[in-house]
Design an enzyme around this catalytic site. Sequence first.
Site, short mmCIF file in Angstrom:
data_model
loop_
_atom_site.label_atom_id
_atom_site.label_comp_id
_atom_site.label_asym_id
_atom_site.label_seq_id
_atom_site.Cartn_x
_atom_site.Cartn_y
_atom_site.Cartn_z
N GLU A 343 9.69 33.20 -14.17
CA GLU A 343 11.05 32.83 -13.75
C GLU A 343 12.12 33.04 -14.83
OE1 GLU A 343 10.43 29.33 -10.57
OE2 GLU A 343 10.11 28.67 -12.64
N VAL A 344 12.23 34.25 -15.34
CA VAL A 344 13.26 34.51 -16.34
C VAL A 344 14.57 34.87 -15.62
CG1 VAL A 344 13.89 35.86 -18.36
CG2 VAL A 344 11.48 35.33 -17.91
#
Length: 546
Positions: A343-344
Amino acid sequence: MTVLLGVAFTLLTLGSCWGHQPDRLDQEPELAFQPSKYGSLWPLPQKVQISEVSFKLSSSSFRITDAKESAAGPSCSLLQQAYRRYFEYIFGDVKTQNVNKGSRKGPAELLELQVWITSPDSECDGYPTVSSDESYELSVDQPVSVLKAPKVWGALHGLETFSQLVYEDEYGAKSINATSVSDFPRFAHRGILLDSSRHFLPIKVILSNLETMAMHKFNVFHWHIVDDPSFPYLSRTFPDLSRKGAYHPYTHVYTPTDVKMVIEFARLRGIRVVSEFDTPGHTQSWGKGQPDLLTPCYAGSKPSGTFGPVNPILNSTYTFMRQFFKEVSTVFPDAYVHLGGDEVDFTCWKSNPDIQKFMEQQGFGQDYRKLESFYIQKLLDIVTATNKGYIIWQEVFDNGVKLKPDTVVHVWISSSANSEMSNVTASGYTTILSAPWYLDYISTGQDWQKYYKVEPLSFNGTEKQKNLVIGGEACLWGEYVDATNLTPRLWPRASAVAERLWSAKEVTDITDAYSRLSVHRCRLVQRGVPAQPLSPSFCPHEYKGV
Ligand SMILES: *[C@@H]1O[C@H](CO)[C@@H](O)[C@H](O)[C@H]1NC(C)=O
Ligand SMILES: *[C@@H]1O[C@H](CO)[C@@H](O)[C@H](O)[C@H]1NC(C)=O
Ligand SMILES: *[C@@H]1O[C@H](CO)[C@@H](O)[C@H](O)[C@H]1NC(C)=O
Ligand SMILES: *[C@@H]1O[C@H](CO)[C@@H](O)[C@H](O)[C@H]1NC(C)=O
């Protein structure tokens, strides 16, 4: 067996009173209790035969001893401590036990359980690994029962199984039936993820969870120790990380001694501690104690004062990571460290002119996944240099980062889990599955059935691909979980995952599972674990609070 009768009776009497729940239709069906031919064993062993010949057990004469031939004698404190633990589980508070002693004539008495470690190296002083031998064979007979295991890890599991075979007869006396068990796990990696960043988890709750994990033959504690909200890990090299990034610098941190205690407590129960230090996203708390680590975000042409993921374009970032992971590699003995990578959010990177310039120089165009991969690649090299293997969340694989052949890819996105499992294994990587087992998502009813019905190898793939699935983990993320509700939220829902990962593929009879699990849940309660109920029923020994 009073336990079985109690549950069965209650289900019958309450059968017509399932009222006041208009949305029951969305839920898993309620099941009827029938005593199982496997008693209350959980997870079900690979092979087990319980006879109808029963023996008595009394706390004053029963002993757990080392077999003469055993490779682990009295000096193996891992086993000696386990004997004491299981003796106490079997007999409870011995002072109140003797009431029944000698009150009844009849069945023969079982006097001794001999524990025999059969391979020359018992591994008593070692740490469990992903390739540890966890098998055991148990023969319950009179007057002497024998538990044989190549290593201490199998002996621990066998002691748990033995304790689960003991039941109370209608007079409250302890009995056990002549039984033979031959057992080993289906999957090598059977984990629970706890998150100590969204809420701080006191050491006590972590230790009691490890205890409950051992009752389920779980063997990996995935410690998601830091994240955006707080950084409770006290680093010797960078003490400012927790001094400034923890919720409180003294009361809400894990000191080196705390961490050591968790690791040893886990080892004594055959459990690995795999730490996760998730980067480059999920790192807001890191930035407080480590200036310049995070990317400054921009609003137009000026820094906005907020920060994004780890700054991948500065050399100082990698100098920091090198020192930090060097420490981590010495603190946590496990061969693997979990490096996150999920989840960047690219918004901040996109806003920053220095990052834009770097992207141009590197020829990344507008593909920020390439920048993420640039960072992860360097991080993986840093961690490889510490002689550790790594586990990463699936995005790292999805983004095409070059991985070592022994990398473990952790699959968590549920909408595409089957396709992802196919892809990861087709590329030759080992994998663990969590997608169907996010236990922080709650609903009412018997949702354990949903977790139980998962078949980890149901994806399309060759036999060779399926062999790359080394197990899975139940995840309890911490947004709405702290010490007040962790245990009842996790157990017995995670018990379903324990059986799926340990028992044979064919063990799918949900009615039999329900019958065993109902009694198992009462056993957890009797052992002091506030595991939540499965259905309207009662336990012979109710939870009494702490
Ligand atoms: C254990 O033995 C008792 C007494 O013979 C019998 O009633 C019971 O069904 C047996 N338990 C199991 C799980 O087979
Ligand atoms: C960062 O390190 C690289 C490789 O050692 C070097 O070429 C570069 O000049 C360094 N950049 C800065 C800003 O120091
Ligand atoms: C798996 O690979 C196929 C073929 O490249 C692709 O179409 C699919 O989207 C991939 N699945 C996932 C979950 O990424
Ligand atoms: C397996 O592949 C078949 C044929 O390509 C497809 O119809 C099916 O949906 C796939 N099953 C899973 C679980 O992905």
